[in-house]
Enzyme design. Sequence first.
Site, PDB file in Angstrom:
ATOM      1  N   VAL A 131      36.981  43.150  49.391  1.00  0.00           N
ATOM      2  CA  VAL A 131      36.199  43.663  50.421  1.00  0.00           C
ATOM      3  C   VAL A 131      35.158  42.704  50.852  1.00  0.00           C
ATOM      4  O   VAL A 131      34.432  42.193  49.986  1.00  0.00           O
ATOM      5  CB  VAL A 131      35.455  44.799  49.967  1.00  0.00           C
ATOM      6  CG1 VAL A 131      34.249  45.605  50.692  1.00  0.00           C
ATOM      7  CG2 VAL A 131      36.405  45.912  49.487  1.00  0.00           C
ATOM      8  N   ILE A 135      31.373  37.958  50.279  1.00  0.00           N
ATOM      9  CA  ILE A 135      30.021  38.492  49.947  1.00  0.00           C
ATOM     10  C   ILE A 135      30.342  39.405  48.710  1.00  0.00           C
ATOM     11  O   ILE A 135      30.932  39.911  48.534  1.00  0.00           O
ATOM     12  CB  ILE A 135      29.569  39.697  51.032  1.00  0.00           C
ATOM     13  CG1 ILE A 135      29.554  39.069  52.334  1.00  0.00           C
ATOM     14  CG2 ILE A 135      28.371  40.329  50.700  1.00  0.00           C
ATOM     15  CD1 ILE A 135      29.373  40.150  53.563  1.00  0.00           C
ATOM     16  N   LYS A 203      39.263  49.116  52.947  1.00  0.00           N
ATOM     17  CA  LYS A 203      37.943  48.497  52.323  1.00  0.00           C
ATOM     18  C   LYS A 203      37.125  49.771  51.925  1.00  0.00           C
ATOM     19  O   LYS A 203      36.296  49.670  51.100  1.00  0.00           O
ATOM     20  CB  LYS A 203      37.277  47.423  53.044  1.00  0.00           C
ATOM     21  CG  LYS A 203      38.015  46.105  53.327  1.00  0.00           C
ATOM     22  CD  LYS A 203      37.422  45.306  54.557  1.00  0.00           C
ATOM     23  CE  LYS A 203      38.381  44.258  54.688  1.00  0.00           C
ATOM     24  NZ  LYS A 203      38.063  43.312  55.734  1.00  0.00           N
TER      25      LYS A 203
END
Length: 424
Positions: A131, A135, A203
């Site tokens: 996902v 990040i 996601k």
Amino acid sequence: MKTVRVAVAGLGVVGSETVRLLRSRRESLARRLNAKLELVAVCDRAIHSKARGLRLPAKIKRFSDPSRLAACGADIIVELLGGLPAPRSLVLDCLRRGRHVVTANKRLLAHCWPELRRAQSHGSLHFEASVAGGIPILKALDLSLAGDRIEAVGGILNGTTNFILTRMSEGLGASAALKKAQELGLAESDPSRDLNGQDAADKVSVLASLVTGSWQKPDRIETQGIEGIESQDIAFAQSVLGRRIKLLGMVRLKDRGVEALVCPFLVPLAHPLAAVRDEFNAVLVQAASAGELMFYGRGAGAGPAASAVMGDICVAARDILSGVRAEAAADRHAEARPASSPWSFYLRLAALDRPGVLSSVASVLGRRGISISTIHQPGATGSRSVPIIITTHPTSAEDFCRAKREILALSSVSRQHMIMRLLP
Ligand SMILES: NC(=O)c1ccc[n+]([C@@H]2O[C@H](COP(=O)([O-])OP(=O)(O)OC[C@H]3O[C@@H](n4cnc5c(N)ncnc54)[C@H](OP(=O)(O)O)[C@@H]3O)[C@@H](O)[C@H]2O)c1
């Protein structure tokens, strides 16, 4: 110094970069972990040419069949094949043998969550790159915010569509913007899973399953992509409504269940998500104690995805070295209960340019108890068909859909339409 053995399946975009990083950062990783991370095996359909391209030494075992990796003697198996059947058998086999597995495969996680969770009672599974690429959102949710109560999480989870919408906001048409994304390697030759929102829905499924402890089946997530958004929507949103169109995936935890959806939103220009441009991702978390948090960065690409994979490899290596096995939290329910909340909607219609059309549309909404916030008829220049753009006050999605069906059945209104939501 101890050695942790690593095998990598899939030497494509992410796998090749992971292998490069494992080798080029060997010494700094050894200092950090106080152990050597040793690449012992690789697997790919075109294994010989890929291994040659990466200049891998002869002692590294080479396989073209992923099913052979589970028994290759590695402590950590990294699955970067993509797709479903082969990754599913490889990951389940490795977990059942008590191996530590790292994967970036959102489809696998979204579609096989319960069986992967059960198999984790033997081995451990790490999936940060699945996902929002580079990040570190999943570790933040799972570890840093473990003592908090997550109320909502979501944002821009698909870089391809964000790039396309950014170019469209600068005046490019939808197909020219997609072509540009493909030229820059930001969209695949078959971009359908990006455009129709399925990639973001996978996601959202992973995020929802992780934060709720209940499987959020991807096919129970209301999903709408960016297909059908026209330049006129983008221009109107910006100039008249003071908003920017973004494809958002979100999970909101309600008292009675979970609201999970992927759809285009009109985001106020002052909202932090409106400023996220190009292929960048951004995830907002609303937590009971920490308040609002925002994570921003590149959601895809060799470097960002391999960085997340490397982080997972290091976590797995630390667990192996300390003899700890990360236990997956027990899932609370088999599936998350769906919930929904009222939203303000944007509806673009194409209608005949004749008297009484606006009032017949407005009266359908009125009969359904839906209050109109704004109504516009831009470009009413006497042409046969004109757009009507309506925004509503917050209303339930069910009531809005029923009203929409009734409006589209009016003889003066064409079937062609666009629906989006307004982010408060
Ligand atoms: N690319 C990104 O930016 C990114 C970001 C985050 C997460 N991910 C995830 O990371 C995973 C890998 O993505 P990627 O972009 O690196 O994909 P990719 O470039 O297509 O690489 C996958 C590699 O695995 C090989 N492969 C696939 N199935 C195989 C099988 N059954 N047996 C042997 N070899 C097989 C492919 O060979 P062929 O080409 O011959 O099929 C290819 O070389 C996916 O789950 C993806 O969703 C990617």
